[in-house]
Scaffold this motif. Structure first.
Motif, PDB file in Angstrom:
ATOM      1  N   PRO A 162      24.373  14.293 -18.883  1.00  0.00           N
ATOM      2  CA  PRO A 162      23.836  13.586 -17.540  1.00  0.00           C
ATOM      3  C   PRO A 162      22.395  12.976 -17.909  1.00  0.00           C
ATOM      4  CG  PRO A 162      24.550  15.635 -17.294  1.00  0.00           C
ATOM      5  CD  PRO A 162      24.586  15.574 -18.695  1.00  0.00           C
ATOM      6  N   PRO A 163      22.299  11.935 -17.484  1.00  0.00           N
ATOM      7  CA  PRO A 163      20.760  11.281 -17.681  1.00  0.00           C
ATOM      8  C   PRO A 163      19.712  11.853 -17.259  1.00  0.00           C
ATOM      9  CG  PRO A 163      22.259  10.279 -15.672  1.00  0.00           C
ATOM     10  CD  PRO A 163      23.063  11.053 -16.529  1.00  0.00           C
ATOM     11  N   HIS A 164      18.648  12.142 -17.844  1.00  0.00           N
ATOM     12  CA  HIS A 164      17.597  13.095 -17.788  1.00  0.00           C
ATOM     13  C   HIS A 164      16.747  12.070 -16.835  1.00  0.00           C
ATOM     14  CE1 HIS A 164      14.368  15.910 -18.193  1.00  0.00           C
ATOM     15  NE2 HIS A 164      13.526  15.023 -18.349  1.00  0.00           N
ATOM     16  N   TRP A 165      16.623  10.970 -16.790  1.00  0.00           N
ATOM     17  CA  TRP A 165      15.433  10.057 -15.896  1.00  0.00           C
ATOM     18  C   TRP A 165      16.275   9.222 -14.912  1.00  0.00           C
ATOM     19  CZ3 TRP A 165      10.679  11.059 -16.662  1.00  0.00           C
ATOM     20  CH2 TRP A 165      10.013  11.561 -17.714  1.00  0.00           C
ATOM     21  N   PRO A 166      15.955   9.454 -13.631  1.00  0.00           N
ATOM     22  CA  PRO A 166      16.519   8.876 -12.266  1.00  0.00           C
ATOM     23  C   PRO A 166      16.457   7.204 -12.814  1.00  0.00           C
ATOM     24  CG  PRO A 166      14.775  10.287 -11.621  1.00  0.00           C
ATOM     25  CD  PRO A 166      14.926  10.391 -13.057  1.00  0.00           C
ATOM     26  N   MET A 167      17.555   6.444 -12.370  1.00  0.00           N
ATOM     27  CA  MET A 167      17.616   5.032 -12.618  1.00  0.00           C
ATOM     28  C   MET A 167      16.448   4.360 -11.827  1.00  0.00           C
ATOM     29  SD  MET A 167      19.145   3.056 -14.528  1.00  0.00           S
ATOM     30  CE  MET A 167      19.514   1.506 -14.610  1.00  0.00           C
ATOM     31  N   ARG A 168      15.902   4.994 -10.690  1.00  0.00           N
ATOM     32  CA  ARG A 168      14.891   4.033 -10.073  1.00  0.00           C
ATOM     33  C   ARG A 168      13.730   4.350 -11.044  1.00  0.00           C
ATOM     34  NH1 ARG A 168      13.314   5.262  -3.746  1.00  0.00           N
ATOM     35  NH2 ARG A 168      11.712   3.645  -3.629  1.00  0.00           N
ATOM     36  N   ASP A 169      13.377   5.305 -11.722  1.00  0.00           N
ATOM     37  CA  ASP A 169      12.295   5.343 -12.609  1.00  0.00           C
ATOM     38  C   ASP A 169      12.549   4.254 -13.601  1.00  0.00           C
ATOM     39  OD1 ASP A 169      11.138   7.063 -10.994  1.00  0.00           O
ATOM     40  OD2 ASP A 169      11.586   8.988 -12.394  1.00  0.00           O
ATOM     41  N   ILE A 170      13.530   4.192 -14.115  1.00  0.00           N
ATOM     42  CA  ILE A 170      13.698   3.311 -15.094  1.00  0.00           C
ATOM     43  C   ILE A 170      13.414   1.608 -14.836  1.00  0.00           C
ATOM     44  CG2 ILE A 170      15.548   2.261 -16.745  1.00  0.00           C
ATOM     45  CD1 ILE A 170      14.783   5.133 -17.539  1.00  0.00           C
ATOM     46  N   ASP A 203       0.857  -1.274   0.039  1.00  0.00           N
ATOM     47  CA  ASP A 203       0.011  -0.134  -0.182  1.00  0.00           C
ATOM     48  C   ASP A 203       0.762   1.083   0.012  1.00  0.00           C
ATOM     49  OD1 ASP A 203      -2.033  -1.634   0.164  1.00  0.00           O
ATOM     50  OD2 ASP A 203      -2.383  -1.566   2.318  1.00  0.00           O
ATOM     51  N   GLY A 204       0.350   2.245  -0.699  1.00  0.00           N
ATOM     52  CA  GLY A 204       1.210   3.499  -0.593  1.00  0.00           C
ATOM     53  C   GLY A 204       2.104   3.771  -1.690  1.00  0.00           C
ATOM     54  N   LEU A 205       2.150   2.562  -2.610  1.00  0.00           N
ATOM     55  CA  LEU A 205       2.924   2.810  -3.935  1.00  0.00           C
ATOM     56  C   LEU A 205       2.056   3.195  -4.987  1.00  0.00           C
ATOM     57  CD1 LEU A 205       5.405  -0.562  -3.354  1.00  0.00           C
ATOM     58  CD2 LEU A 205       5.787   1.937  -3.043  1.00  0.00           C
ATOM     59  N   ARG A 206       2.735   3.781  -5.852  1.00  0.00           N
ATOM     60  CA  ARG A 206       2.145   4.041  -7.211  1.00  0.00           C
ATOM     61  C   ARG A 206       1.475   2.894  -7.974  1.00  0.00           C
ATOM     62  NH1 ARG A 206       5.660   6.942 -11.677  1.00  0.00           N
ATOM     63  NH2 ARG A 206       6.953   4.890 -10.993  1.00  0.00           N
ATOM     64  N   PHE A 207       2.363   1.810  -7.944  1.00  0.00           N
ATOM     65  CA  PHE A 207       1.972   0.667  -8.466  1.00  0.00           C
ATOM     66  C   PHE A 207       2.789  -0.601  -7.733  1.00  0.00           C
ATOM     67  CE2 PHE A 207       2.261   3.399 -12.437  1.00  0.00           C
ATOM     68  CZ  PHE A 207       0.994   3.054 -13.011  1.00  0.00           C
ATOM     69  N   PRO A 245       2.566   3.407 -19.031  1.00  0.00           N
ATOM     70  CA  PRO A 245       1.688   4.609 -18.519  1.00  0.00           C
ATOM     71  C   PRO A 245       2.533   5.828 -18.661  1.00  0.00           C
ATOM     72  CG  PRO A 245       1.251   3.038 -16.963  1.00  0.00           C
ATOM     73  CD  PRO A 245       2.499   2.311 -18.075  1.00  0.00           C
ATOM     74  N   ASP A 246       1.846   7.144 -18.985  1.00  0.00           N
ATOM     75  CA  ASP A 246       2.726   8.339 -19.146  1.00  0.00           C
ATOM     76  C   ASP A 246       3.474   8.492 -17.862  1.00  0.00           C
ATOM     77  OD1 ASP A 246       1.581   8.378 -21.590  1.00  0.00           O
ATOM     78  OD2 ASP A 246      -0.011   9.582 -21.124  1.00  0.00           O
ATOM     79  N   CYS A 247       3.216   8.165 -16.731  1.00  0.00           N
ATOM     80  CA  CYS A 247       4.135   8.300 -15.447  1.00  0.00           C
ATOM     81  C   CYS A 247       5.345   7.909 -15.642  1.00  0.00           C
ATOM     82  CB  CYS A 247       3.218   8.110 -14.212  1.00  0.00           C
ATOM     83  SG  CYS A 247       2.811   6.288 -14.174  1.00  0.00           S
ATOM     84  N   PHE A 248       5.792   6.951 -16.518  1.00  0.00           N
ATOM     85  CA  PHE A 248       7.286   6.363 -16.629  1.00  0.00           C
ATOM     86  C   PHE A 248       7.619   7.265 -17.652  1.00  0.00           C
ATOM     87  CE2 PHE A 248       4.919   2.357 -14.924  1.00  0.00           C
ATOM     88  CZ  PHE A 248       5.696   2.487 -13.796  1.00  0.00           C
ATOM     89  N   PRO A 249       8.998   6.991 -17.576  1.00  0.00           N
ATOM     90  CA  PRO A 249       9.977   7.653 -18.800  1.00  0.00           C
ATOM     91  C   PRO A 249       9.518   7.076 -20.152  1.00  0.00           C
ATOM     92  CG  PRO A 249      11.529   6.898 -16.870  1.00  0.00           C
ATOM     93  CD  PRO A 249       9.925   6.295 -16.661  1.00  0.00           C
ATOM     94  N   PRO A 250       9.665   7.941 -21.237  1.00  0.00           N
ATOM     95  CA  PRO A 250       9.403   7.333 -22.731  1.00  0.00           C
ATOM     96  C   PRO A 250       9.734   5.690 -22.598  1.00  0.00           C
ATOM     97  CG  PRO A 250      10.220   9.367 -22.745  1.00  0.00           C
ATOM     98  CD  PRO A 250      10.565   9.067 -21.067  1.00  0.00           C
ATOM     99  N   ARG A 251       8.867   5.052 -23.519  1.00  0.00           N
ATOM    100  CA  ARG A 251       9.091   3.502 -23.744  1.00  0.00           C
ATOM    101  C   ARG A 251      10.528   3.432 -24.537  1.00  0.00           C
ATOM    102  NH1 ARG A 251       8.285   2.423 -28.957  1.00  0.00           N
ATOM    103  NH2 ARG A 251       6.922   3.867 -30.382  1.00  0.00           N
ATOM    104  N   GLN A 252      10.820   4.570 -25.269  1.00  0.00           N
ATOM    105  CA  GLN A 252      12.143   4.261 -26.197  1.00  0.00           C
ATOM    106  C   GLN A 252      13.442   4.117 -25.057  1.00  0.00           C
ATOM    107  OE1 GLN A 252       9.552   6.398 -26.836  1.00  0.00           O
ATOM    108  NE2 GLN A 252       9.355   6.720 -28.953  1.00  0.00           N
ATOM    109  N   THR A 253      13.283   5.160 -24.164  1.00  0.00           N
ATOM    110  CA  THR A 253      14.085   5.268 -22.989  1.00  0.00           C
ATOM    111  C   THR A 253      14.182   4.227 -22.254  1.00  0.00           C
ATOM    112  OG1 THR A 253      13.718   7.812 -22.984  1.00  0.00           O
ATOM    113  CG2 THR A 253      14.991   6.515 -21.123  1.00  0.00           C
ATOM    114  N   VAL A 254      13.170   3.615 -21.760  1.00  0.00           N
ATOM    115  CA  VAL A 254      13.064   2.651 -20.870  1.00  0.00           C
ATOM    116  C   VAL A 254      13.631   1.227 -21.689  1.00  0.00           C
ATOM    117  CG1 VAL A 254      11.630   0.815 -19.671  1.00  0.00           C
ATOM    118  CG2 VAL A 254      11.038   3.242 -19.559  1.00  0.00           C
TER     119      VAL A 254
END
Length: 270
Positions: A42-50, A13-17, A68-77
């Motif tokens: 420098p990386p634009h997105w934090p590694m934790r989000d990836i 509980d309390g997590l986004r997903f 979902p849009d709350c994540f980094p772009p799919r190409q980046t992931v």
């Protein structure tokens, strides 16, 4: 066994997903991931989000385009996933986590005994290598696993389902020599009775056979732990079938599932 106490320990509980890593899990995983490059942008997105995005694809079983849009772009992931895959990072991280979890349980970091088995799974129209397993009546691929005697994944490999267990066991055993060189004995079922398996490495192969009077289902000593490991990995919907075009991606997702399993276990013990 599920009790109010165990449910509270596993609640997210309390997590986004539910697939997102907690602070405790990230503290276990982050030191094992490659550091950002000191040169270039420098990386634009934090590694934790990836990592959260990769675990979302793994757990939910969605395509990269459906992130979902709350994540980094799919190409980046996907770029990060393929980079970690090609550099063998998931395999390396799993190796370190296995040793940490064994030490947590009061055991030697490197195991001396293991269990091997395979699981046949269907593939989709994505293409890539596949074959027909006449014994299981499955057109797809086989997942070969070597686990320790508690069920932790040590070495994971994928190949066409048409390959016999004996043929798949040889590269699996040979691959284990570099990462887990202290394994002296491996337990297996009767499908691995072959000279080429026994002579593949210096690991002694012990065959655990069915009792002659067995009727219906029965749990066999030693062998059941690898079946439980496949069940643990199968909780991830991306692994319900083999959706990957390449063997490398299929193997990387297996190791990512093992990593997710182990960081959760280690985080709950802190």
């Amino acid at each position: 066994m599920w009790t109010p106490t165990s449910r509270a320990r596993h609640r997210r509980d309390g997590l986004r997903f539910a697939s997102d890593v907690t602070d405790a899990e990230w503290a276990v995983l982050a030191p094992l991931l490659p550091s950002p490059s000191r040169v270039g942008r420098p990386p634009h997105w934090p590694m934790r989000d990836i990592v959260n995005a990769i675990f979302y694809v793994l757990r939910a079983g969605v395509t990269w385009r459906m992130l979902p849009d709350c994540f980094p772009p799919r190409q980046t992931v996907y770029g990060w996933f393929s980079g970690l895959r090609d550099r063998g990072v998931w395999e390396s991280v799993n190796h370190h986590l296995v040793m940490l979890d064994r030490e947590r349980a009061g055991r030697a970091a490197s195991p001396s005994a293991a269990v091997i088995d395979s699981q046949s799974t269907k593939t989709t129209e994505a293409g890539g290598p596949r074959g027909y397993d006449a014994g299981k009546k499955v057109l797809g691929r086989k997942r070969h696993a070597m686990v320790d005697t508690d069920g932790r994944p040590l070495v994971l490999q994928c190949h066409a389902a048409s390959a016999q267990d004996c043929d798949g066991a040889v590269p699996l055993l040979q691959a284990s020599r570099s990462s887990f060189p202290f394994v002296e004995k491996t337990f297996a079922d009767a499908g691995y009775v072959a000279r080429r398996v026994a002579k593949a490495t210096n690991i002694a192969i012990e065959i655990v056979r069915k009792p002659k009077n067995q009727i219906g289902f029965a749990v066999h000593p030693r062998r059941w732990v690898v079946e439980r490991c496949f069940a643990w990995l199968g909780r991830n919907r991306r692994l319900a079938k083999d959706f990957e075009t390449t063997i490398a991606s299929a193997t990387a997702f297996l190791y990512a599932a093992a990593v997710l399993l182990l960081i959760r276990r280690l985080a709950r013990s802190t």
